[in-house]
Design a protein around this motif. Structure first.
Motif, PDB file in Angstrom:
ATOM      1  N   ARG A 165      40.306  47.577  50.509  1.00 48.61           N
ATOM      2  CA  ARG A 165      39.622  48.338  49.459  1.00 48.61           C
ATOM      3  C   ARG A 165      38.275  47.749  49.075  1.00 48.61           C
ATOM      4  O   ARG A 165      37.438  48.436  48.494  1.00 48.61           O
ATOM      5  N   LYS A 166      38.040  46.459  49.408  1.00 51.28           N
ATOM      6  CA  LYS A 166      36.711  45.885  49.172  1.00 51.28           C
ATOM      7  C   LYS A 166      35.646  46.662  49.928  1.00 51.28           C
ATOM      8  O   LYS A 166      34.526  46.843  49.454  1.00 51.28           O
ATOM      9  N   ARG A 167      35.999  47.126  51.129  1.00 50.81           N
ATOM     10  CA  ARG A 167      35.062  47.918  51.920  1.00 50.81           C
ATOM     11  C   ARG A 167      34.727  49.217  51.209  1.00 50.81           C
ATOM     12  O   ARG A 167      33.606  49.694  51.227  1.00 50.81           O
ATOM     13  N   CYS A 168      35.746  49.803  50.610  1.00 49.16           N
ATOM     14  CA  CYS A 168      35.543  51.073  49.902  1.00 49.16           C
ATOM     15  C   CYS A 168      34.578  50.878  48.739  1.00 49.16           C
ATOM     16  O   CYS A 168      33.697  51.703  48.505  1.00 49.16           O
ATOM     17  N   LYS A 169      34.735  49.772  48.026  1.00 49.02           N
ATOM     18  CA  LYS A 169      33.898  49.517  46.855  1.00 49.02           C
ATOM     19  C   LYS A 169      32.467  49.171  47.243  1.00 49.02           C
ATOM     20  O   LYS A 169      31.519  49.514  46.541  1.00 49.02           O
ATOM     21  N   GLU A 170      32.309  48.472  48.386  1.00 47.56           N
ATOM     22  CA  GLU A 170      30.976  48.020  48.770  1.00 47.56           C
ATOM     23  C   GLU A 170      30.197  49.062  49.541  1.00 47.56           C
ATOM     24  O   GLU A 170      28.978  49.104  49.497  1.00 47.56           O
ATOM     25  N   GLY A 171      30.882  49.918  50.287  1.00 48.23           N
ATOM     26  CA  GLY A 171      30.215  50.870  51.155  1.00 48.23           C
ATOM     27  C   GLY A 171      29.387  51.896  50.402  1.00 48.23           C
ATOM     28  O   GLY A 171      29.515  52.068  49.184  1.00 48.23           O
ATOM     29  N   THR A 172      28.534  52.583  51.118  1.00 44.38           N
ATOM     30  CA  THR A 172      27.641  53.563  50.507  1.00 44.38           C
ATOM     31  C   THR A 172      28.233  54.973  50.482  1.00 44.38           C
ATOM     32  O   THR A 172      27.719  55.842  49.792  1.00 44.38           O
ATOM     33  N   LEU A 173      29.306  55.193  51.236  1.00 43.66           N
ATOM     34  CA  LEU A 173      29.854  56.544  51.353  1.00 43.66           C
ATOM     35  C   LEU A 173      31.087  56.784  50.501  1.00 43.66           C
ATOM     36  O   LEU A 173      31.433  57.927  50.219  1.00 43.66           O
ATOM     37  N   CYS A 174      31.773  55.718  50.109  1.00 44.34           N
ATOM     38  CA  CYS A 174      33.095  55.864  49.504  1.00 44.34           C
ATOM     39  C   CYS A 174      33.138  55.290  48.094  1.00 44.34           C
ATOM     40  O   CYS A 174      32.260  54.540  47.669  1.00 44.34           O
TER      41      CYS A 174
END
Length: 215
Positions: A165-174
């Motif tokens: 979920r860290k990816r979700c928080k950091e990404g630009t799309l999600c």
């Protein structure tokens, strides 16, 4: 890296994004000379299905006074180890030049992307001066044009689970949503409108259920 560009702190080797190897060679063989057409080959590691990973290729003609110039970008195009290539014309008689490959998770091209999963590596190489006869007769060779990469698909967000979920928080799309329906969702106005409509529908259903219970 030559300028101290720091890799992301979240990655795990050969699970997440990495640049494993960079090679520069001339098209058709021979030494690396100014004005000749060269190919940069990068072996990278892509996360998940690779759909959200992009490799950016740069060059600089002066390793003492760095000025990175973007050649183009290549999508990972799959999971795990990937071999990505791009062409460019060696631009000058500067005897020592360098190329950089940065693999990034979402985001936009940046010589030092700085994301939690992003990684950059450089390769310095010697360049021979172009023979005067070659430069006069042939001139610089033009690389194959680099088409702009396709936009990343926000539907990828649904594939990101609790573990990442860290990816979700950091990404630009999600965007990560908590609560009963916690998960990773597209961070778009369309999504927000859909969520609002869903909440209204759920609220109406709850009202009907409460009325039925009273009856």
């Amino acid at each position: 890296t030559l300028d101290g560009c720091i890799d992301g702190a979240n990655g795990v080797y050969h699970r997440d994004e990495s640049v494993d190897q960079i090679t520069v060679s001339t098209i058709g063989g021979g030494s690396l000379q100014a004005g000749t057409l060269a190919e940069i080959e990068a072996k990278v590691w892509a996360w998940s299905d690779g759909s959200q990973d992009m490799a950016d290729f740069y060059y600089t003609t002066n390793v003492d006074s760095l000025e990175w110039k973007l050649i183009g970008s290549r999508p990972a195009g799959g999971s795990g180890e990937r071999t990505l290539k791009i062409q460019y014309t060696i631009p000058s008689n500067s005897p020592l030049q360098a190329v950089r490959v940065s693999i990034r998770y979402q985001g936009i091209p940046n010589e030092c992307p700085g994301g939690g999963w992003d990684e950059s590596d450089d390769l310095v190489f010697a360049v021979d001066p172009a023979p005067a006869s070659f430069a006069a007769a042939v001139g610089p060779q033009a690389p194959i044009p680099v088409p702009p990469p396709k936009a990343m698909d926000p539907s990828h967000c649904a594939q990101i689970g609790e573990k990442d979920r860290k990816r979700c928080k950091e990404g630009t799309l999600c965007i990560w949503k908590g609560g009963r329906n916690k998960g990773c969702y597209p961070n778009t106005r369309r999504y927000r409108a859909k969520v609002k409509a869903t909440k209204v529908s759920t609220s109406d259903d709850d009202t009907v259920q409460r009325k039925q219970q009273k009856l």
